[in-house]
Structure formats: C-alpha cells, structure tokens
Motif scaffolding. Sequence first.
Motif, PDB file in Angstrom:
ATOM      1  N   MET A 177       0.830  -1.213   0.000  1.00 18.43           N
ATOM      2  CA  MET A 177       0.000   0.000   0.000  1.00 18.43           C
ATOM      3  C   MET A 177       0.858   1.254   0.000  1.00 18.43           C
ATOM      4  SD  MET A 177      -3.081  -0.875   2.597  1.00 18.43           S
ATOM      5  CE  MET A 177      -3.929  -2.425   2.517  1.00 18.43           C
ATOM      6  N   LEU A 178       1.934   1.218   0.745  1.00 14.70           N
ATOM      7  CA  LEU A 178       2.837   2.367   0.809  1.00 14.70           C
ATOM      8  C   LEU A 178       3.447   2.657  -0.561  1.00 14.70           C
ATOM      9  CD1 LEU A 178       4.241   4.435   2.674  1.00 14.70           C
ATOM     10  CD2 LEU A 178       6.066   2.768   2.946  1.00 14.70           C
ATOM     11  N   VAL A 179       3.896   1.619  -1.244  1.00 12.54           N
ATOM     12  CA  VAL A 179       4.487   1.795  -2.572  1.00 12.54           C
ATOM     13  C   VAL A 179       3.435   2.303  -3.552  1.00 12.54           C
ATOM     14  CG1 VAL A 179       5.512   0.565  -4.525  1.00 12.54           C
ATOM     15  CG2 VAL A 179       6.370   0.163  -2.214  1.00 12.54           C
ATOM     16  N   LEU A 180       2.226   1.772  -3.461  1.00 12.40           N
ATOM     17  CA  LEU A 180       1.145   2.250  -4.342  1.00 12.40           C
ATOM     18  C   LEU A 180       0.850   3.724  -4.076  1.00 12.40           C
ATOM     19  CD1 LEU A 180      -1.009   1.701  -6.498  1.00 12.40           C
ATOM     20  CD2 LEU A 180      -2.551   1.051  -4.635  1.00 12.40           C
ATOM     21  N   TYR A 181       0.795   4.107  -2.824  1.00  9.67           N
ATOM     22  CA  TYR A 181       0.541   5.502  -2.479  1.00  9.67           C
ATOM     23  C   TYR A 181       1.624   6.407  -3.055  1.00  9.67           C
ATOM     24  CZ  TYR A 181       0.083   9.759   0.249  1.00  9.67           C
ATOM     25  OH  TYR A 181      -0.034  11.081   0.617  1.00  9.67           O
ATOM     26  N   GLN A 182       2.878   6.000  -2.888  1.00  6.94           N
ATOM     27  CA  GLN A 182       3.983   6.804  -3.424  1.00  6.94           C
ATOM     28  C   GLN A 182       3.920   6.887  -4.942  1.00  6.94           C
ATOM     29  OE1 GLN A 182       7.318   4.726  -1.799  1.00  6.94           O
ATOM     30  NE2 GLN A 182       7.223   5.796   0.170  1.00  6.94           N
ATOM     31  N   LEU A 183       3.565   5.791  -5.579  1.00  3.83           N
ATOM     32  CA  LEU A 183       3.469   5.758  -7.037  1.00  3.83           C
ATOM     33  C   LEU A 183       2.363   6.678  -7.531  1.00  3.83           C
ATOM     34  CD1 LEU A 183       4.599   4.343  -9.587  1.00  3.83           C
ATOM     35  CD2 LEU A 183       2.784   2.655  -9.304  1.00  3.83           C
ATOM     36  N   LEU A 184       1.199   6.626  -6.894  1.00  6.41           N
ATOM     37  CA  LEU A 184       0.073   7.483  -7.293  1.00  6.41           C
ATOM     38  C   LEU A 184       0.358   8.949  -6.995  1.00  6.41           C
ATOM     39  CD1 LEU A 184      -2.933   5.259  -6.186  1.00  6.41           C
ATOM     40  CD2 LEU A 184      -2.078   5.652  -8.507  1.00  6.41           C
ATOM     41  N   LYS A 185       1.109   9.193  -5.951  1.00 13.12           N
ATOM     42  CA  LYS A 185       1.473  10.576  -5.630  1.00 13.12           C
ATOM     43  C   LYS A 185       2.449  11.121  -6.675  1.00 13.12           C
ATOM     44  CE  LYS A 185       3.053  13.281  -1.716  1.00 13.12           C
ATOM     45  NZ  LYS A 185       3.584  13.275  -0.363  1.00 13.12           N
ATOM     46  N   GLN A 186       3.369  10.261  -7.132  1.00 16.04           N
ATOM     47  CA  GLN A 186       4.353  10.685  -8.120  1.00 16.04           C
ATOM     48  C   GLN A 186       3.743  10.796  -9.525  1.00 16.04           C
ATOM     49  OE1 GLN A 186       7.774   8.122  -8.175  1.00 16.04           O
ATOM     50  NE2 GLN A 186       8.929   9.454  -9.541  1.00 16.04           N
ATOM     51  N   TYR A 187       2.835   9.877  -9.857  1.00 10.44           N
ATOM     52  CA  TYR A 187       2.192   9.863 -11.187  1.00 10.44           C
ATOM     53  C   TYR A 187       0.675   9.840 -11.013  1.00 10.44           C
ATOM     54  CZ  TYR A 187       6.858   8.259 -12.554  1.00 10.44           C
ATOM     55  OH  TYR A 187       8.212   8.145 -12.738  1.00 10.44           O
ATOM     56  N   PRO A 188       0.048  10.971 -10.720  1.00  7.48           N
ATOM     57  CA  PRO A 188      -1.405  10.984 -10.482  1.00  7.48           C
ATOM     58  C   PRO A 188      -2.231  10.652 -11.737  1.00  7.48           C
ATOM     59  CG  PRO A 188      -0.491  13.206 -10.337  1.00  7.48           C
ATOM     60  CD  PRO A 188       0.643  12.268 -10.523  1.00  7.48           C
ATOM     61  N   GLU A 189      -1.666  10.840 -12.913  1.00  5.14           N
ATOM     62  CA  GLU A 189      -2.401  10.606 -14.157  1.00  5.14           C
ATOM     63  C   GLU A 189      -2.269   9.167 -14.653  1.00  5.14           C
ATOM     64  OE1 GLU A 189       1.742  11.129 -15.117  1.00  5.14           O
ATOM     65  OE2 GLU A 189       0.445  12.413 -13.938  1.00  5.14           O
ATOM     66  N   LEU A 190      -1.683   8.290 -13.860  1.00  2.00           N
ATOM     67  CA  LEU A 190      -1.394   6.916 -14.257  1.00  2.00           C
ATOM     68  C   LEU A 190      -2.694   6.158 -14.568  1.00  2.00           C
ATOM     69  CD1 LEU A 190       1.253   5.362 -14.500  1.00  2.00           C
ATOM     70  CD2 LEU A 190       0.844   4.456 -12.228  1.00  2.00           C
ATOM     71  N   GLY A 191      -2.749   5.588 -15.748  1.00  2.00           N
ATOM     72  CA  GLY A 191      -3.916   4.803 -16.146  1.00  2.00           C
ATOM     73  C   GLY A 191      -3.802   3.374 -15.663  1.00  2.00           C
ATOM     74  N   GLU A 224      -3.851   0.513 -17.285  1.00  2.16           N
ATOM     75  CA  GLU A 224      -2.968  -0.380 -18.045  1.00  2.16           C
ATOM     76  C   GLU A 224      -1.494  -0.158 -17.695  1.00  2.16           C
ATOM     77  OE1 GLU A 224      -3.654   3.359 -20.019  1.00  2.16           O
ATOM     78  OE2 GLU A 224      -5.119   1.783 -19.638  1.00  2.16           O
ATOM     79  N   LYS A 225      -1.108   1.088 -17.423  1.00  4.39           N
ATOM     80  CA  LYS A 225       0.275   1.360 -17.038  1.00  4.39           C
ATOM     81  C   LYS A 225       0.509   1.117 -15.551  1.00  4.39           C
ATOM     82  CE  LYS A 225       1.683   4.658 -20.541  1.00  4.39           C
ATOM     83  NZ  LYS A 225       2.225   5.992 -20.784  1.00  4.39           N
ATOM     84  N   LEU A 226      -0.553   1.123 -14.786  1.00  2.00           N
ATOM     85  CA  LEU A 226      -0.441   0.940 -13.342  1.00  2.00           C
ATOM     86  C   LEU A 226       0.251  -0.385 -13.005  1.00  2.00           C
ATOM     87  CD1 LEU A 226      -1.136   1.789 -10.402  1.00  2.00           C
ATOM     88  CD2 LEU A 226      -3.265   0.526 -10.691  1.00  2.00           C
ATOM     89  N   TYR A 227      -0.158  -1.456 -13.671  1.00  2.00           N
ATOM     90  CA  TYR A 227       0.423  -2.768 -13.381  1.00  2.00           C
ATOM     91  C   TYR A 227       1.933  -2.785 -13.620  1.00  2.00           C
ATOM     92  CZ  TYR A 227      -4.371  -4.461 -13.298  1.00  2.00           C
ATOM     93  OH  TYR A 227      -5.684  -4.656 -12.999  1.00  2.00           O
ATOM     94  N   VAL A 228       2.350  -2.259 -14.752  1.00  2.00           N
ATOM     95  CA  VAL A 228       3.769  -2.269 -15.117  1.00  2.00           C
ATOM     96  C   VAL A 228       4.574  -1.405 -14.148  1.00  2.00           C
ATOM     97  CG1 VAL A 228       5.434  -1.696 -16.918  1.00  2.00           C
ATOM     98  CG2 VAL A 228       3.228  -2.686 -17.527  1.00  2.00           C
ATOM     99  N   TYR A 229       4.105  -0.189 -13.926  1.00  2.00           N
ATOM    100  CA  TYR A 229       4.806   0.723 -13.028  1.00  2.00           C
ATOM    101  C   TYR A 229       4.873   0.137 -11.612  1.00  2.00           C
ATOM    102  CZ  TYR A 229       5.130   4.776 -16.149  1.00  2.00           C
ATOM    103  OH  TYR A 229       5.450   5.638 -17.156  1.00  2.00           O
ATOM    104  N   TYR A 230       3.718  -0.367 -11.144  1.00  2.00           N
ATOM    105  CA  TYR A 230       3.649  -0.874  -9.772  1.00  2.00           C
ATOM    106  C   TYR A 230       4.537  -2.098  -9.595  1.00  2.00           C
ATOM    107  CZ  TYR A 230       1.978  -2.469  -5.295  1.00  2.00           C
ATOM    108  OH  TYR A 230       1.932  -2.867  -3.985  1.00  2.00           O
ATOM    109  N   LYS A 231       4.480  -3.007 -10.552  1.00  2.00           N
ATOM    110  CA  LYS A 231       5.285  -4.226 -10.439  1.00  2.00           C
ATOM    111  C   LYS A 231       6.770  -3.881 -10.358  1.00  2.00           C
ATOM    112  CE  LYS A 231       6.087  -8.695 -12.589  1.00  2.00           C
ATOM    113  NZ  LYS A 231       5.720  -9.598 -13.671  1.00  2.00           N
TER     114      LYS A 231
END
Length: 156
Positions: free
Chosen positions: A38-52, A54-61
């Motif tokens: 959850m922490l990594v997801l929060y940081q990722l969404l904070k850094q890339y708020p426009e993330l769709g 389809e890209k979410l899976y790749v970026y998050y993984k």
Amino acid sequence: MMEQFEAMYAKVRGIVLRCRKDYYVQLWEQEDWEQEGMLVLYQLLKQYPELGEEKLYVYYKTKFRNHVLDVIRKQESQKRKLNRMAYEEVSEIGHKLTQGGLLPDDQYLLQAELTRYRSSLSQASQERYDRLIADERFKGRRELLRELREYLSDWE
C-alpha cells in the motif's frame, strides 16, 4: 477517495502476493507485505497521479519489486548484520549463554572503582599500579596486589 485507493490496491494486490512468494524478507509477515504494498502504491500514485490502469500494473510491479529488492539488499548487507538477527527471548536460550566476564554495568563500576583507587595512591605507587595493569614484573608487585585485593574485597 479511500475507496478508490482500496480498489486500486485490490487490482495490484496479486503482485504483492507473488513477490511474497518469490522473495524472503526476514521478520515480515503477511500484514507487513500488505502495508509495504500500500505504501508503494501511495507513493506511485502521488508521483504519477495521471497513471492509467494499463500502465499501473507495469509501473507498480517494477516499483514494488525494486522496493523489496532494496529491503533484501539492506537485510543482507554486512554493515547491518545486527538487523538480520532475529529477536530471541533470553529465557528460551539462556542455557546457551556463557557466564564468563562481568556485565557491562558491573565492568563500568569496577573501572570507576579502580580509577578512584589509583587517584588515592602516591605518585610512586601510581607508577607501580600502572606497571601492574600493564602486566609487568617488578619488586613490590605482590604487596600491591594484596593491597588491591583488600580495596576490592566487596567485589568478590
């Protein structure tokens, strides 16, 4: 807002579970993996708020695996050997502990007592005391040892 975050985490939770299966992080339990995910997801969404999605899976993984690998690197680092040691209850392993030597607080008190003893000596006796501590042989050594034993009689 919270519901959206939980929904997004539910979509990437499988990545967290897969990483848990693939990697071992010492002292991490299921809740720790979930929290880090959850922490990594929060940081990722904070850094890339426009993330769709389809890209979410790749970026998050990528981000989560890199995070886990960083934790493992830190865990395995020679500099952090103490971090790797698991906590063990002393009552369970007490039979394995050696009984040699003084405890640190007793050792400190003994050093303070020896310093006090040295300061009470004359200049010539201080020189003999220093030679005794250096384990040198000299005339009057036995006498000084006997005197020191009497002074430290409470320690026996």
